[in-house]
Design an enzyme around this catalytic site. Structure first.
Site, PDB file in Angstrom:
ATOM      1  N   TYR A 219      39.761  69.319  24.547  1.00 35.57           N
ATOM      2  CA  TYR A 219      38.495  69.568  25.242  1.00 35.57           C
ATOM      3  C   TYR A 219      37.780  70.823  24.754  1.00 35.57           C
ATOM      4  O   TYR A 219      36.771  71.214  25.333  1.00 35.57           O
ATOM      5  CB  TYR A 219      38.749  69.609  26.757  1.00 35.57           C
ATOM      6  CG  TYR A 219      39.255  68.264  27.210  1.00 35.57           C
ATOM      7  CD1 TYR A 219      38.371  67.194  27.350  1.00 35.57           C
ATOM      8  CD2 TYR A 219      40.611  68.025  27.388  1.00 35.57           C
ATOM      9  CE1 TYR A 219      38.825  65.929  27.690  1.00 35.57           C
ATOM     10  CE2 TYR A 219      41.070  66.760  27.727  1.00 35.57           C
ATOM     11  CZ  TYR A 219      40.171  65.719  27.870  1.00 35.57           C
ATOM     12  OH  TYR A 219      40.620  64.473  28.182  1.00 35.57           O
ATOM     13  N   LYS A 220      38.276  71.440  23.694  1.00 39.37           N
ATOM     14  CA  LYS A 220      37.692  72.690  23.257  1.00 39.37           C
ATOM     15  C   LYS A 220      36.683  72.477  22.116  1.00 39.37           C
ATOM     16  O   LYS A 220      36.349  71.349  21.789  1.00 39.37           O
ATOM     17  CB  LYS A 220      38.807  73.661  22.849  1.00 39.37           C
ATOM     18  CG  LYS A 220      39.772  73.944  23.993  1.00 39.37           C
ATOM     19  CD  LYS A 220      39.036  74.456  25.230  1.00 39.37           C
ATOM     20  CE  LYS A 220      39.951  74.915  26.360  1.00 39.37           C
ATOM     21  NZ  LYS A 220      40.771  73.870  26.978  1.00 39.37           N
ATOM     22  N   VAL A 221      36.203  73.581  21.530  1.00 35.71           N
ATOM     23  CA  VAL A 221      35.133  73.485  20.524  1.00 35.71           C
ATOM     24  C   VAL A 221      35.684  72.915  19.211  1.00 35.71           C
ATOM     25  O   VAL A 221      35.151  71.955  18.656  1.00 35.71           O
ATOM     26  CB  VAL A 221      34.501  74.879  20.251  1.00 35.71           C
ATOM     27  CG1 VAL A 221      33.263  74.733  19.376  1.00 35.71           C
ATOM     28  CG2 VAL A 221      34.180  75.604  21.542  1.00 35.71           C
TER      29      VAL A 221
END
Ligand SMILES: Cc1ncc(COP(=O)(O)O)c(C=O)c1O
Length: 441
Positions: A219-221
């Site tokens: 769910y991160k960049v």
């Protein structure tokens, strides 16, 4: 000479030659991996035929050390150090483990305090307690990141580290935070889990404090499914984090050497990253600028199209040029209007979320961290709370960070998709404008 003569006495060797080690990981495993990608059915069949039909394959080790091939984890560490601009980088299996290893590298332990914000994913604070230390929960400002003024007031003789979080893609106010920290000589651990690739005043997040911690969970960049990194310019902190992250295998310059100085050898855990995540992380780090460009384009197009309106404001971004642009946060005048706007925007098809709703538990908001507020322990030793005299423990309460609650109850958050087309961006802005035109007259 009889065949029974020992080889050590000049007799024949019992074992002349052995074949190569059997490949432990083979083509079936690769096929399972390939199958995770959604190739077209046609191509899947072709790939399957090639992969399963090749009998000459030798599988990978997938273990970063003692690997006959160059390690992808090591390559990802090098690429990450170059991206963030630090001398050292250590890959871990998550940001949670990166945070523990960073705190432990700094010597955080029983009786110490670490300052964390009241708005962050629980891991920033939980890892303090898991390191046997006391999380001191401090309020945020209108950037939704740690408030430097509140930090200064929360510092005590026990404060061993300050952990600002670059929340929801933006940099915290790092100049003021570093001023406070440097004045008191307290190291800063930047939790950049949600803001990989972002920057503050030209410096990448994770290169400003003593140590930076990143998450590469899905769910991160920039992502590798699971995974994390620690960045630092300090060789000693790197060495200690590395030892903590690999039991006590201690890959210091010389693995089996006695300690060069006090504090180099200790018992750790196992937070190693596997070659699977290493390979994915490496490709993602190389694509970081392209990924950021996608987010930035979509966010700026949506934001520019939102009509200014009395009662509408945007979250303050301490350095807009360093925003990863993964999230657009707006504030409305009060929680009631925010709730109405949220429902109406969702009905328009805008993929927006609220933040604080007293009926919905959310591990990003300190009021739900009952593990800490109620001082829960994993064992009968009562740690971490028993490490400090009861009258010196922080006074936890649900209203200890009033600004966090005030901002969060009026916030609307739009997660940006970097693949939005311009038409999709314009439709989202239209939906937001339509609702706000009616609600904020
Ligand atoms: C601010 C913050 N810190 C730490 C973490 C923990 O990251 P991981 O899932 O890699 O352990 C997260 C994950 O959501 C996070 O948002």
């Amino acid at each position: 000479m009889s065949n029974d003569t020992l080889a050590i006495e000049g007799g024949p060797k019992a074992v002349e030659q052995l074949g190569p080690f059997a490949t432990k990981i083979g083509k079936e495993e690769l096929w399972e991996l390939i199958d995770l990608w959604d190739f077209s059915e046609d191509n899947k069949e072709k790939l399957k035929e090639i992969i399963l039909g090749d009998d000459h394959v030798r599988g990978p080790h997938l273990f970063r050390y003692y690997n006959p091939k160059p390690s992808r984890v090591a390559a990802a560490e090098q690429a990450m150090a170059a991206l963030i601009g630090t001398k050292y980088c250590l890959a871990t299996n998550s940001c949670t483990s990166a945070l523990v290893a960073a705190y432990r590298a700094l010597g955080v332990g029983t009786g110490d305090e670490v300052i964390v914000p009241g708005y962050t994913f629980f891991a920033t604070a939980a890892t303090v307690a898991a390191s046997n230390a006391i999380p001191v929960i401090v309020d945020v400002d209108d950037s939704l990141c740690l408030d430097p003024v509140a930090i200064e007031k929360a510092i005590t003789k026990r404060t061993k580290a300050i952990a600002p979080v670059h929340m929801r893609g933006i940099p915290a106010q790092m100049d003021a935070i570093m001023d406070v920290a440097n004045k008191k000589g307290i190291p800063v651990v930047e939790d950049a889990a949600q803001s990989g690739g972002g920057s503050f005043q030209g410096k990448r997040l994770g290169s400003i404090g003593a140590m930076g911690c990143f998450s590469f969970d899905f769910y991160k960049v920039i992502v590798s499914g699971e995974g994390g990194f620690i960045t630092t310019n300090d060789e000693w902190l790197y060495t200690r984090a590395q030892s903590w992250h690999d039991t006590a295998a201690c890959w210091r310059p010389d693995r089996y050497a006695h300690e060069r100085r006090d504090g180099e050898l200790f018992c750790g855990e196992n937070y190693r990253m596997s070659e699977l995540e290493g390979a994915v992380a490496l490709a993602q780090i190389r694509k970081c600028e392209q990924i950021l460009a996608g987010y930035r384009h979509a966010k700026s197009r949506i934001k520019a199209a939102i009509e200014p309106r009395l009662g509408l404001s945007f979250r303050r971004i301490p350095d807009p040029a360093g925003d990863t642009a993964v999230c657009l946060v707006m504030f409305l005048p009060n929680p009631e209007v925010t709730k109405k706007a949220l429902e109406a925007m969702k009905a328009e098809g805008v993929p927006i979320g609220g933040v604080y709703d007293s009926t919905v538990r959310d591990w990003h908001i300190y009021t739900y961290w009952e593990h800490i507020l109620e001082k829960k322990c994993v064992a009968e030793d009562g740690l971490p709370w028993s490490g400090v005299p009861p009258n010196e423990l922080p006074k936890y309460s649900k209203d200890m960070c009033p600004r966090a609650m005030e901002y969060l109850s009026r916030a609307l958050m739009l997660d940006i998709n970097r693949n939005y087309t311009d038409t999709e961006c314009d439709a989202i802005a239209l939906g937001i404008n339509k609702v706000l035109r009616t609600l904020l007259k």
